[in-house]
Structures are given as structure tokens and as C-alpha cells.
Scaffold this active site. Structure first.
Site, mmCIF file in Angstrom:
data_model
loop_
_atom_site.group_PDB
_atom_site.id
_atom_site.type_symbol
_atom_site.label_atom_id
_atom_site.label_comp_id
_atom_site.label_asym_id
_atom_site.label_seq_id
_atom_site.Cartn_x
_atom_site.Cartn_y
_atom_site.Cartn_z
ATOM 1 N N SER A 146 51.237 -15.816 100.440
ATOM 2 C CA SER A 146 50.850 -15.459 99.143
ATOM 3 C C SER A 146 51.643 -16.037 98.532
ATOM 4 O O SER A 146 53.133 -15.372 99.234
ATOM 5 C CB SER A 146 50.196 -14.643 98.212
ATOM 6 O OG SER A 146 49.561 -14.199 97.043
ATOM 7 N N TYR A 159 49.487 -5.595 97.526
ATOM 8 C CA TYR A 159 49.409 -5.842 98.564
ATOM 9 C C TYR A 159 50.185 -7.334 98.169
ATOM 10 O O TYR A 159 50.622 -7.910 100.140
ATOM 11 C CB TYR A 159 48.326 -7.436 97.139
ATOM 12 C CG TYR A 159 47.874 -8.568 97.380
ATOM 13 C CD1 TYR A 159 46.806 -8.929 98.288
ATOM 14 C CD2 TYR A 159 48.398 -10.254 97.246
ATOM 15 C CE1 TYR A 159 46.317 -10.575 98.656
ATOM 16 C CE2 TYR A 159 47.665 -11.288 97.321
ATOM 17 C CZ TYR A 159 47.093 -11.283 98.842
ATOM 18 O OH TYR A 159 46.975 -12.437 98.683
HETATM 19 N N1 LIG Z 1 42.504 -16.301 96.224
HETATM 20 C C1 LIG Z 1 44.079 -16.297 95.961
HETATM 21 O O1 LIG Z 1 44.185 -16.069 94.674
HETATM 22 C C2 LIG Z 1 45.064 -16.695 97.017
HETATM 23 C C3 LIG Z 1 45.470 -16.333 96.561
HETATM 24 C C4 LIG Z 1 47.219 -15.927 97.923
HETATM 25 C C5 LIG Z 1 46.841 -15.928 98.850
HETATM 26 N N2 LIG Z 1 45.517 -15.802 98.996
HETATM 27 C C6 LIG Z 1 44.943 -15.638 100.694
HETATM 28 O O2 LIG Z 1 44.118 -16.493 100.551
HETATM 29 C C7 LIG Z 1 43.405 -15.482 101.909
HETATM 30 C C8 LIG Z 1 42.078 -16.315 101.765
HETATM 31 O O3 LIG Z 1 41.817 -15.994 100.810
HETATM 32 P P1 LIG Z 1 40.503 -16.060 99.610
HETATM 33 O O4 LIG Z 1 41.058 -16.493 98.770
HETATM 34 O O5 LIG Z 1 39.659 -17.093 100.487
HETATM 35 O O6 LIG Z 1 39.632 -15.115 99.533
HETATM 36 P P2 LIG Z 1 37.935 -14.277 100.149
HETATM 37 O O7 LIG Z 1 36.896 -15.930 100.270
HETATM 38 O O8 LIG Z 1 37.592 -13.067 99.409
HETATM 39 O O9 LIG Z 1 38.473 -14.650 102.089
HETATM 40 C C9 LIG Z 1 38.970 -13.269 102.085
HETATM 41 C C10 LIG Z 1 38.566 -13.354 103.557
HETATM 42 O O10 LIG Z 1 38.840 -12.230 104.515
HETATM 43 C C11 LIG Z 1 37.672 -11.394 105.102
HETATM 44 N N3 LIG Z 1 38.144 -10.089 105.119
HETATM 45 C C12 LIG Z 1 38.786 -9.311 104.430
HETATM 46 N N4 LIG Z 1 39.452 -8.021 104.849
HETATM 47 C C13 LIG Z 1 38.135 -8.431 107.257
HETATM 48 C C14 LIG Z 1 38.418 -7.699 108.059
HETATM 49 N N5 LIG Z 1 38.995 -6.341 107.997
HETATM 50 N N6 LIG Z 1 37.968 -8.468 108.938
HETATM 51 C C15 LIG Z 1 37.648 -9.796 108.706
HETATM 52 N N7 LIG Z 1 38.281 -10.311 108.045
HETATM 53 C C16 LIG Z 1 38.626 -9.553 106.353
HETATM 54 C C17 LIG Z 1 36.762 -11.653 103.794
HETATM 55 O O11 LIG Z 1 35.162 -11.576 104.434
HETATM 56 P P3 LIG Z 1 33.962 -10.541 104.268
HETATM 57 O O12 LIG Z 1 33.632 -11.930 103.590
HETATM 58 O O13 LIG Z 1 33.836 -10.026 104.964
HETATM 59 O O14 LIG Z 1 34.763 -9.866 103.030
HETATM 60 C C18 LIG Z 1 36.688 -12.707 103.311
HETATM 61 O O15 LIG Z 1 36.255 -13.298 104.326
HETATM 62 C C19 LIG Z 1 43.813 -14.361 102.392
HETATM 63 O O16 LIG Z 1 44.787 -13.987 102.899
HETATM 64 C C20 LIG Z 1 44.236 -13.823 101.024
HETATM 65 O O17 LIG Z 1 44.881 -12.783 100.320
HETATM 66 C C21 LIG Z 1 44.364 -16.067 98.584
#
Ligand SMILES: NC(=O)c1ccc[n+]([C@@H]2O[C@H](COP(=O)([O-])OP(=O)(O)OC[C@H]3O[C@@H](n4cnc5c(N)ncnc54)[C@H](OP(=O)(O)O)[C@@H]3O)[C@@H](O)[C@H]2O)c1
Ligand SMILES: Cc1cc2nc3c(=O)[nH]c(=O)nc-3n(C[C@H](O)[C@H](O)[C@H](O)COP(=O)(O)OP(=O)(O)OC[C@H]3O[C@@H](n4cnc5c(N)ncnc54)[C@H](O)[C@@H]3O)c2cc1C
Lengths: 253, 458
Positions: A146, A159
């Protein structure tokens, strides 16, 4: 096998419910990908996206249980998934939690949960994943880091620091894997509209999972080591990196 | 110290890629010195199997085997037997055409040669290579009288087109997947001199080029055209047609007649070892192509050219593949039937339109197909061009070209392919199932495999 243009035929998705991950896998299935394993805490919740991927043309789509916090299970999990599916051309590490920054500043359990998921959990599962890929002699690991890890901000440094740790780990890992046929691509998205950021005020240059997915697919084709999404963030961050601390902490970011 | 001949060295883990430099993978690279070594290595092949490798000139992943073993065959080189009176030679499969030609040309003989001399005889058979003379002479495999194959199943077989046609024609063009070729016996072409008598014509567009080829190719043993893919509009498909024959003694200037077979090619340029990606772009290519096109006169007859200049132009720049930079490049080569000229036009149009810098676009007319089950050439038009990777629209562009090629009843060249869709293979190569049956019999335990075989589910 990954083809010459960076298209994988099989993908293991850790954090299979992630919206960014699913947008990416949908595009890969549109190209050459036929085998997808979605790994998440609640495999039942992954049946809908799994069906969607089948409709798009994937021939083998499976959902399996995986919890980043259950570190003791990771070695067996990886051994299992590789032995039942054979090679994975791409491993997409997408799980992560944003956490509650305010709470994490006073509650150690919340701070530990964020770091344990985003950093420890990731490192813990990457160790056996890397062994499996080295053994098969080829493969790509894509890690969702990120921009928050690029420079810690007072508004989300728990985070941010967990992503900084992950990002640094993966930079070193990528360098250590040169010559093994395995490579690591680090993805640094900015603010992306997904479940994770639902209800939050969008930051400047906010983007969608589709844009991040496109950046990932292009990066795979180019053999990039680091991908920013959206692309201009690279320049924003290279400027922000040099803003003096005293000034940085007063910025509304 | 004498090498230990009793047991072949275990080899080192190395990263291997094809000539295009894309999709590298790691394997244990071993170097058998003789037939027994090949047997020893295959008997002890790791779980992920083994594949033979020649000089790595296949653009694709045909001579790679991720996580498994790769046999570098180049030490198994040398002439085993020769009947120069009849133009027949037997050589080790690792013998390069370069070495062979340095030995044969001064003696008045010539092999079938692809666009580079830096291929091994094993590689030439496994890809069933063609040259500028395909319309007259056919492929390399059509000149092979017999070959010795070490199979994955442990047998050492002598294959000939007469006695073992199925296994022979599965091996010719078989991408190394029927086993390791140990040696081969093949026919040569007699030549009076080591020079080529060449006619060059500048053609204003694709129609002009293609009609001249249809009309005049049979007057020449060798024929090929270079197309400027960056020319648009009315000049679309403009190019230079170069055709020739081996020069007769009486065509040589007096001073050359005393040593008519002199042959000593050298690279004239060496590309720097590291180049940043992106150096080859549309602008630099446009300038290059303009120069190349202007260089040729409208019509130029009977020029004497060396074998190296005529057949192996790119060999004159050592390591030229590096100019595409570290991300590498793909070569797209297809063939479509004679009546599918339109498919060639569309391909040239799309590639010109996309501004995908292409160093080379080579057009040629193939003669009839041989019985090789996975052999590429079929009668019709073949177009080949190099494209640097990294352009985001490239995968879709090439997929659409595949559709056009398939629609026209054509196919892509597997030794050059590194991205086609496995589901199209059976349609491109209708004898695929026969090939699979022969392969399964020769290698019941699946010892022999490659990255290409995995990628295309061969
Ligand atoms: N959205 C943003 O603005 C953003 C920006 C920069 C980086 N990111 C990174 O991109 C990645 C994907 O995020 P996203 O935006 O697609 O969000 P998201 O849809 O909320 O996806 C995050 C996923 O992580 C899973 N997760 C959380 N804790 C877990 C655990 N203990 N074991 C297994 N799975 C777990 C969640 O599963 P559950 O469905 O079970 O909760 C969810 O499917 C993340 O690493 C995030 O930090 C996101
Ligand atoms: C500049 C250039 C021009 C070219 N021009 C042409 C052309 O005009 N026409 C054409 O047809 N091709 C052409 N090619 C492609 C090239 O001729 C083929 O890919 C050829 O197979 C390369 O031979 P190699 O010895 O380098 O084999 P490699 O690239 O190392 O291997 C190619 C295949 O041969 C197999 N193989 C190698 N040795 C053995 C063995 N002993 N036993 C069993 N299998 C073996 C490998 O497993 C692999 O499947 C060109 C390539 C380049 C770089």
C-alpha cells in the site's frame, strides 16, 4: 505456465474475497487462466465469486479455508494446495485488514491483530509458498502492499507500518529470488473503493479495483517489480517522501 | 585432470529462456558427453522430467523444463560418418549447422538451413526447420534418412521414414517430446560455389509483392521477402523481395574461381550485453526500415552474395536479441493457405496500425506439407515478425490474429510461439492426437516434458 506476455494459467489467491483480488483474477481468466483457488476465512462466502469465475471460462475453481492469523496451519495449507493442484503460476497475496487506528492506539489487541494479519500472517505463508515455487522452478508472487507503507502517517500508522514491513520483506525476497525463476511483484495502491474503505472519505487520486487490476495485469506483462495504482501515485509519493517531518505531520493526509 | 567418464556430472541449477528472453525458468542443466550419458541422465530424471536443448535458438519455451532437468546436447557434436561422394553425413545431434557448414561448404555440400547457422541438428529436426528454400527443397526433416532416439521409456531406437514412419514423423517436428535425438544421418545439397546469385526487387505494396512471388518463385531455389511493417496507407506491405540460387562456377569472377568454396563467416557487429528496455520503439524502427527499404534498388539482378549474407543476415550481429532489452520479445509466425492472402494483409495492417515496433517481418511462400505430425510448414503464406513485449494491448492483438489465422485454416509455429491458447492447438495441428499416442507409447512414464508442453497441454 506463465506465457511470454505475463499471463498465468493457474492462480492461488490468498484472501480470495478481496475485491481487488477478484477484479484481477477476472481479468486473468479473460486471458489464459483456467485454474483458480480462492483461499479465505469463510470459503462458503466465496462460492458466488467462484461461480462467476467459472462462467467467465475458468475450468477449475475451488474455495479453500485459510486464515492469515492461524500461522501454525500455513505450512500444511500450502503443501496441501500445491499437492492437489500442481503448479501455480501466480500466487496473489491480497488479504489484509485496515483495522481501527484510534482503537489500536490504546488497545494492544487491535494493534496486534493488524500487524499479525498484514505482516506476520503474510510472512508466515510466504515462506512455504516461496519453497513450493522454487521447487517448481517458475512462478510469480504478487503482493498487495500500500502507499500507506511508503511513509507512515499519524492517521493510520499501525496499518501503514504493517504494510511497510511487508513491502520491505518482499523487496528483499524479490532480490533473493533472482535466478530462481520465481519473481515478486509489489503492488502499491492508493485509496481504492472496496469493502475495506467503505464509508471513509475518499483520498485524492482515489481509484477502483478494476484500475488496480489493470495495473497488475500490465505489470505482469512488463515484468515490473513495483506497480503503483493509479500510476501517478508513484510521482506523488516520490515527492511526499522528501517532505520534511515537521511539515509532513501537518499535512491533512 | 581427466573428466570422470564413468558418471556424468550432476550439473547446475540455472535460469533458462528461449531466444526471445521471455518466461525464464530454472532447471538442472546437465551436459551429456555421449549416448550412455543421455541414458544415465534420463534413467535418473527428476520428478519434473527432462528435455533436450540445443543452442537455445527456439524463441519459445520449447527447450526449458522448470524445476526439472535440461540436457545441453551441444557437447555431443561431431561428424560420425560421411559419404561425400553421395552427399550423406551422420553427425552427433549437438553438432551446430555453423560448424557443419564450415566443414561441408569448402567440400562442396550444403544442408537445409534456417535463418541462423547457430542451431543444432537435433534442434533442426525437433523443430523440423525450414529455410528460404522450402518451396523447392522442403524441410530439414525431409532430408533425414535416419536418426537415433533415446526414449523416455528407456529404448534406443533407429528411426527412418520407411521402416518406422509413425515414430519418425512424430519425432520430426516433435519439439523434443518423443525423446532425445542422439545422432542423425541426412542428405546434402551439392554446390558448385559458396556464393549466391541473387535478384532483388523493391515492391511498392503487398499486392505487388505477393503477385511477384506467386509468379516467379519457381525460378529460384530460395526466396523470401522483407516487409516494412511501419509503412501505412498506400505503401502498406511494401517490401524487398530477395531471391537466388547457388552461383555456378562460371558466374564467379575469375579471381574467385580458384577458391570457389571459400567460407569463413564472422560477425561484423556485437550487440552490447545489457540494453535498457524500450530502446526499440516505433521511431527508431521507422528510421531503420526507411533506410533498409531505400538501400535496395528497384531491381538488381545477379548480385553475388555470400552464404552468410544471404541466408544468415542476423548472425552478422552477434547477440542481436539483446537490443530488445531485458523484457525480451516474442516472434509471431503463422502460415495460411495460398488463397488466404487476405489474412496476411489483415495481419500486416493490424500490426502496422498498432504501431508495434517490429524489427523484421518476413514473408515467404511454403511448398507442400510433409507427414510430420507437428511439423509447421503447410503450403501457403508464412509471415514472421518480432515484437518487443510490454505493450499493454499486445496479448489481445495477437489473440485476434490467432483467430484470423485459424479462420483461414492456418497455424502458428510452435518453436516460436510463447503465448498461443492451448485450446486452439488441435485445430491448428489436426494430427495432435496421433502425436500424443506415439509420445505416450515411447514415454509411458512421462519422463520427457518441457515448459512448452506444460503451457500448451501437449
Ligand atoms: N482498499 C484500499 O484502499 C487499499 C489500498 C491499498 C492497499 N490495499 C490492500 O489491498 C488488499 C486487498 O484489499 P481490498 O481493498 O480488496 O479489501 P477487501 O475487499 O476488504 O479484501 C481484504 C480481504 O482480506 C481478507 N482477510 C482479512 N483478514 C484475513 C485473515 N486473517 N485471513 C484471511 N483473509 C483475511 C478479507 O477476508 P474476509 O472476507 O474474510 O474479511 C478480505 O477478503 C489488502 O491487503 C489491502 O490492505 C487496499
Ligand atoms: C535468428 C533466427 C532465425 C531463425 N530462422 C528460422 C527459419 O528460417 N526457419 C525455421 O524453421 N526456424 C528458424 N529459427 C528457429 C530455430 O531454427 C529453431 O527453433 C531450432 O529448433 C533451434 O535449434 P536449437 O539447436 O537452438 O534448439 P533449441 O532452441 O535449444 O531447442 C529447440 C527444440 O529442439 C529440441 N531439441 C534440441 N536438441 C534436441 C535433441 N538432441 N533431441 C531432441 N530434441 C532436441 C528442444 O527440446 C526444443 O524443443 C530461427 C531462430 C533464430 C534465432
Amino acid at each position: 505456465m506463465n506465457d511470454a506476455l505475463g499471463s498465468p494459467q493457474s492462480v492461488l489467491c490468498l484472501g480470495g474475497g478481496s475485491e481487488i483480488a477478484l477484479a484481477t483474477v477476472r481479468k486473468l481468466v479473460g486471458a489464459r487462466c483456467r485454474t483458480v483457488v480462492l483461499a479465505g476465512r469463510d470459503p462458503g462466502a466465496l462460492t458466488t465469486p467462484a461461480k462467476e469465475l467459472r462462467d467467465l471460462g475458468a475450468t477449475t475453481v475451488e474455495t479453500v479455508a485459510f486464515d492469515a492469523l492461524e500461522v501454525a496451519s500455513h505450512d500444511a495449507f500450502v503443501a496441501d494446495v500445491f499437492s492437489s493442484h500442481g503448479d501455480f503460476d501466480l500466487v496473489l497475496l491480497a488479504f489484509g485488514v485496515l483495522g481501527d487506528q484510534d482503537l489500536a492506539e490504546t488497545d494492544g489487541a487491535e494493534a496486534r491483530r493488524i500487524v499479525a494479519t498484514n505482516f506476520i500472517g503474510a510472512v508466515s505463508v510466504l515462506v512455504p509458498v516461496v519453497q513450493a515455487l522454487r521447487k517448481q522452478g517458475h512462478g510469480t508472487i504478487v503482493v498487495l502492499s500500500s502507499v500507506a507503507g511508503e511513509r507512515a502517517r499519524k492517521s493510520n500508522f499501525v496499518y501503514g507500518s504493517s504494510k511497510a514491513g511487508l513491502d520491505a520483506y518482499c523487496q528483499g525476497l524479490g532480490d533473493s529470488l533472482v535466478g530462481t525463476g520465481v519473481r515478486v511483484m509489489i503492488v502499491r495502491p492508493g485509496f481504492v473503493h472496496t469493502k475495506m474503505t467503505e464509508g471513509m472519505a475518499a483520498a485524492p487520486l482515489s481509484t477502483t479495483p478494476e484500475v488496480v487490476a489493470d495495473a497488475i495485469v500490465t505489470g505482469l506483462g512488463r515484468g515490473s517489480e513495483i506497480v503503483w495504482a493509479p500510476a501517478p501515485l508513484r510521482f506523488v509519493m516520490s515527492a511526499l517522501r522528501h517532505v520534511p517531518r515537521a511539515m509532513f505531520r501537518r499535512l491533512p493526509v | 585432470m581427466r573428466p570422470d567418464r564413468a558418471s556424468v556430472q550432476p550439473g547446475d541449477d540455472v535460469l533458462l529462456s528461449g531466444w526471445g528472453g521471455t518466461a525464464p525458468s530454472r532447471a538442472r542443466l546437465t551436459t551429456p558427453l555421449n549416448d550412455a550419458d543421455v541414458g544415465t541422465l534420463l534413467d535418473a530424471a527428476p520428478e519434473r522430467g527432462a528435455i533436450a536443448r540445443g543452442l537455445g535458438r527456439a524463441y519459445s519455451d520449447a527447450a526449458q523444463n522448470a524445476g526439472g532437468m535440461v540436457l545441453d546436447m551441444t557437447a555431443m557434436a561431431g561428424v560420425h560418418a560421411v559419404h561425400l561422394g553421395r552427399g550423406i553425413v551422420t553427425v552427433g545431434a549437438g553438432t551446430s549447422l555453423d560448424a557443419l557448414m564450415r566443414w561441408l561448404v569448402p567440400r562442396g555440400w550444403f544442408p537445409i538451413t534456417p535463418g541462423t547457422r547457430f542451431v543444432t541438428v537435433g534442434g533442426a529436426i525437433a523443430s523440423d526447420v525450414h529455410g528460404k528454400g522450402h518451396h523447392a527443397d522442403g524441410t530439414f526433416g525431409q532430408h533425414v534418412r535416419s536418426l537415433t532416439l533415446r526414449t523416455g521409456g528407456g529404448e534406443v531406437l533407429t528411426l527412418t521414414p520407411e521402416t518406422t514412419p509413425e515414430r519418425f514423423w512424430a519425432t520430426v517436428g516433435g519439439l523434443g517430446l518423443t525423446g532425445v535425438i542422439l545422432d542423425a544421418t541426412f542428405d546434402l545439397i551439392p554446390i558448385e560455389t559458396s556464393l549466391m546469385s541473387v535478384d532483388e526487387e523493391r515492391c511498392r505494396d503487398l499486392d505487388d509483392l505477393m503477385s511477384r512471388m506467386v509468379e516467379g518463385d519457381e525460378r529460384y531455389r530460395y526466396s523470401v521477402a522483407w516487409i516494412d511493417c511501419l509503412a501505412r496507407g498506400a505503401s502498406l506491405g511494401r517490401g524487398i523481395l530477395g531471391r537466388g540460387n547457388h552461383a555456378r562456377l562460371d558466374q564467379l569472377p575469375k579471381e574467385r574461381r580458384r577458391s570457389p568454396h571459400r567460407f569463413d563467416p564472422k560477425p561484423v557487429l556485437v550487440a552490447p550485453p545489457f540494453m535498457p528496455s524500450g530502446l526499440v520503439n516505433t521511431l527508431s524502427m521507422r528510421a531503420f526500415n526507411e533506410l533498409w527499404f531505400r538501400k535496395a534498388r528497384h531491381r538488381h539482378e545477379g548480385t553475388l552474395q555470400s552464404i552468410g549474407f544471404f541466408f544468415h543476415t542476423l548472425d552478422m550481429v552477434e547477440g542481436w536479441n539483446r537490443i530488445y532489452g531485458v523484457s525480451g520479445f516474442v516472434q509471431y509466425q503463422f502460415v495460411v493457405p495460398d488463397d488466404a492472402q487476405e489474412a496476411v494483409r489483415i495481419a500486416v495492417e493490424r500490426l502496422s496500425g498498432a504501431g508495434t515496433a517490429s524489427f523484421l517481418a518476413v514473408l515467404k511462400r511454403f511448398g507442400p506439407q510433409n507427414p510430420g505430425m507437428l511439423s509447421f510448414p503447410t503450403s501457403g503464406w508464412t509471415l514472421a515478425l518480432d515484437i518487443p513485449v510490454g505493450n499493454p494491448g499486445l496479448p489481445q492483438l495477437l489473440d485476434r490474429l490467432d483467430d484470423i489465422v485459424l479462420g483461414a485454416g492456418g497455424r502458428v509455429y510452435l518453436s516460436k510461439d510463447s503465448r498461443t491458447r492451448p485450446e486452439h492447438l488441435a485445430q491448428m495441428y489436426p494430427r495432435l492426437d496421433e502425436f500424443r499416442e506415439v509420445r505416450a507409447k515411447l514415454d509411458p512414464n512421462g519422463v520427457i516434458t518441457s515448459d512448452l508442453a506444460r503451457r500448451l497441454a501437449l
